[in-house]
Write an enzyme that holds these catalytic residues in place. Structure first.
Site, short mmCIF file in Angstrom:
data_model
loop_
_atom_site.label_atom_id
_atom_site.label_comp_id
_atom_site.label_asym_id
_atom_site.label_seq_id
_atom_site.Cartn_x
_atom_site.Cartn_y
_atom_site.Cartn_z
N TRP A 98 0.91 -1.25 0.01
CA TRP A 98 0.19 -0.04 -0.07
C TRP A 98 1.10 1.16 0.00
O TRP A 98 2.04 1.27 0.63
CB TRP A 98 -0.83 0.11 1.31
CG TRP A 98 -1.60 1.48 1.17
CD1 TRP A 98 -2.66 1.68 0.57
CD2 TRP A 98 -1.45 2.58 2.04
NE1 TRP A 98 -3.21 3.06 0.67
CE2 TRP A 98 -2.23 3.51 1.87
CE3 TRP A 98 -0.36 2.77 2.96
CZ2 TRP A 98 -2.11 5.03 2.35
CZ3 TRP A 98 -0.19 4.00 3.50
CH2 TRP A 98 -1.15 5.22 3.20
N GLU A 106 -3.15 -3.12 -1.95
CA GLU A 106 -4.52 -2.67 -1.44
C GLU A 106 -4.68 -1.25 -2.14
O GLU A 106 -3.94 -0.33 -2.35
CB GLU A 106 -3.93 -2.40 0.13
CG GLU A 106 -5.00 -1.42 1.07
CD GLU A 106 -4.70 -1.23 2.34
OE1 GLU A 106 -3.40 -1.45 2.69
OE2 GLU A 106 -5.46 -1.00 3.11
N LYS A 157 -7.15 2.23 -2.33
CA LYS A 157 -7.54 3.24 -1.55
C LYS A 157 -8.49 4.62 -2.53
O LYS A 157 -8.11 4.55 -3.52
CB LYS A 157 -6.67 4.04 -0.94
CG LYS A 157 -6.94 4.95 0.34
CD LYS A 157 -5.99 5.12 1.51
CE LYS A 157 -6.37 6.07 2.51
NZ LYS A 157 -5.69 5.95 3.49
N ASP A 214 -9.45 -2.91 1.95
CA ASP A 214 -9.82 -2.49 3.19
C ASP A 214 -11.10 -1.78 3.29
O ASP A 214 -11.19 -0.67 2.37
CB ASP A 214 -8.52 -1.26 3.50
CG ASP A 214 -8.70 -0.56 4.81
OD1 ASP A 214 -9.70 -0.14 5.27
OD2 ASP A 214 -7.59 -0.66 5.42
N HIS A 232 -11.73 2.12 2.59
CA HIS A 232 -11.09 2.66 1.49
C HIS A 232 -12.23 2.66 0.13
O HIS A 232 -11.80 2.81 -0.73
CB HIS A 232 -9.92 1.84 1.13
CG HIS A 232 -8.88 2.11 1.97
ND1 HIS A 232 -7.66 1.38 1.75
CD2 HIS A 232 -8.65 2.48 3.35
CE1 HIS A 232 -6.72 1.74 2.85
NE2 HIS A 232 -7.57 2.44 3.57
N HIS A 290 -8.24 -6.03 4.75
CA HIS A 290 -8.09 -5.12 6.03
C HIS A 290 -9.42 -4.85 6.82
O HIS A 290 -10.34 -4.18 6.02
CB HIS A 290 -7.15 -3.88 5.67
CG HIS A 290 -5.76 -3.87 5.57
ND1 HIS A 290 -4.90 -3.01 5.47
CD2 HIS A 290 -4.97 -5.17 5.79
CE1 HIS A 290 -3.80 -3.45 5.44
NE2 HIS A 290 -3.74 -4.74 5.74
N ASP A 299 -12.17 7.36 6.34
CA ASP A 299 -11.13 6.23 6.28
C ASP A 299 -10.58 6.67 7.95
O ASP A 299 -9.29 6.85 7.97
CB ASP A 299 -10.09 6.02 5.51
CG ASP A 299 -9.11 5.14 5.66
OD1 ASP A 299 -9.57 3.86 6.23
OD2 ASP A 299 -7.97 4.97 5.43
N ASP A 328 -10.45 4.92 10.55
CA ASP A 328 -9.67 3.87 11.18
C ASP A 328 -10.22 3.79 12.78
O ASP A 328 -9.20 3.67 13.63
CB ASP A 328 -8.19 3.81 10.93
CG ASP A 328 -7.88 3.25 9.91
OD1 ASP A 328 -8.08 2.08 9.52
OD2 ASP A 328 -7.26 3.95 8.86
N ASP A 371 -6.81 -3.60 10.71
CA ASP A 371 -6.17 -2.49 10.28
C ASP A 371 -6.75 -1.14 10.80
O ASP A 371 -7.85 -0.78 10.18
CB ASP A 371 -5.93 -2.44 8.85
CG ASP A 371 -5.02 -1.19 8.61
OD1 ASP A 371 -4.61 -0.50 9.50
OD2 ASP A 371 -5.19 -0.77 7.36
#
Ligand code: RNT
Ligand code: ZN
Length: 417
Positions: free
Chosen positions: A182, A223, A225, A257, A260, A284, A292, A294, A324
């Site tokens: 990534w 990955e 995004k 992910d 994303h 993820h 995003d 997280d 993640d």
């Protein structure tokens, strides 16, 4: 065995679910725990801040500042989580011994000897990530897609070094290593060229993957995004780019992910779509709040739905699952444990869902009954099966695991400067 579990087991049996079998199966499904929740994605190879379009917020006291602190914190977190673990390591977490140092393009397996030791002690495999951020060689926000040849070369060499380290991890632990690529490469404002950076990105990843490695031991993935902080207008590794790359490069997996994508897109729906084409995929698992962000993973609807898509399609051995997220505003060990336990709950819940029966209702167009049954399933005595699963894994199944967090905070975290 508790009376509550006995009674729950009977209820599930009436739906055709054998909860004892489910528990035994889930115990052996590996889920990757990310080392970077422990220190706000900083690592041990630099003093600078976190960059690359990702950000942690908060400064809860007691974060790990040395490898030993991080290992100890991860051990604590894992002791509070049921299920089989893998350890997810980023290249910036290299542990340099005896005052030596190697830049990212010169990293060697020996710089990760401590991680192997840690993983072996825990009977766990290791997943790995080249770190294409938080480093002075990120030029104008770009790494593998940079127009500057020297910059690209540095990061390609980093990627190749990471392939060798991934293979070392797999050989040492006897468990394949998923190596995820990534980068935060992108532009803040409207670019004049969208294809050039992507062509360079493509070639750079191809060069990294030209490093010889055993495809049974190293599982490279890419990955995607949608955007990052400061790179809002263009991302080189977009969804179409990475998916097409993985589809056209043998042995390369797509990694989704779930933070994303645009907020109304759901990865639960993308999982079965990709499983129609790819032998293996990677995830993820995170919780985005409006973006995003997280946030710590919870046992919420979309988390449950993602787990269901893996379980009911019989894909537990085709999907590499990794957490993640990174929250610096709360106790970091609790953050790890809440997230890991949430994904374990989601998997257990999915395995306790009578999917064959529900699929049959769908295929017979009995949609009223399907809706009724899906709603009934929500109120099955899942909590009692969860408690039993935790018990059989030797961890606490009720809220008292938090006492351990408080104790560790008082005895260890609060003593850190
Ligand atoms: C960033 C990506 C990436 C990172 C980790 C630290 O948006 O999700 O996977 O979170 O590599
Ligand atoms: Zn990610």
């Amino acid at each position: 065995m508790s009376a509550r579990y006995e009674s729950a087991k009977a209820v599930y049996a009436s739906f055709g679910i054998d909860t004892d079998k489910v528990i035994e199966k889930l115990k052996n499904v590996p889920v990757s725990l990310h080392c970077w929740q422990g220190d706000d994605v900083i690592g041990f190879d630099h003093d600078g801040p976190l960059t690359g379009g990702i950000q942690t917020t908060g400064n809860y006291p007691g974060k790990a500042k040395t490898p030993d602190e991080l290992f100890s914190d991860m051990d604590k977190a894992m002791s509070l989580c049921p299920g089989k673990k893998k350890i997810n390591v980023h290249a910036c977490y290299a542990v340099f011994e005896d005052g030596e140092f190697a830049d990212r393009d010169a990293l060697e397996p020996k710089h990760f000897r401590k991680w192997v030791e840690f993983a072996k002690k825990n009977g766990a495999g290791i997943d790995f990530n080249p770190t294409f951020f938080s480093h002075p060689k990120v030029k104008d926000g770009l790494t593998l897609s940079s127009p500057d040849e020297e910059t690209r070369r540095f990061w390609i060499n980093h990627g190749k070094a990471c392939i060798r380290i991934s293979e070392y991890f797999a050989k040492e632990t006897g468990i394949p290593c998923v190596m995820n690529i990534w980068t935060g490469d992108g532009y803040k404002d409207i670019p004049a060229d969208r294809m050039g950076p992507r062509m360079r990105y493509k070639q750079s990843i191809e060069e990294i993957l030209s490093e010889p490695y055993d495809k049974n031991l190293v599982k490279p993935c890419v990955e995607s995004k949608v955007f990052g902080i400061g790179v809002e207008s263009f991302t080189a590794g977009s969804a179409e780019f990475t998916l097409s790359f993985a589809a056209t490069h043998d042995g390369c997996l797509p990694l989704m992910d779930n933070g994303h994508y645009h907020p109304t897109e759901v990865v639960s729906d993308k999982i079965p779509a990709l499983l129609c084409f790819f032998p293996e995929i990677a995830l993820h698992i995170t919780r985005g709040v409006r973006w995003d962000s997280d946030h710590v993973l919870l046992f919420d609807d979309e988390t449950k739905e993602m787990a269901k898509e893996i379980v009911r399609n019989g894909a537990l051995d085709r999907v590499y699952m990794a957490l993640d997220y990174f929250d610096a505003s709360i106790n970091r060990i609790a953050a790890w444990a809440v997230g890991f336990r949430s994904w374990q709950k989601a998997l257990l819940n999915a395995m306790c869902t009578p999917s064959e029966m529900l699929k049959k209702l769908q295929d017979e167009s009995r949609f009223t009954e399907l809706m009724v049954m899906q709603e009934e399933c929500k109120l099955l005595p899942f909590g009692d099966v969860w408690a039993e699963y935790c018990e059989r894994c030797g961890v606490c199944g009720d809220k008292s695991w938090f006492d351990e967090i408080v104790k560790y905070e008082n005895e260890v975290l609060s003593k850190r400067s």
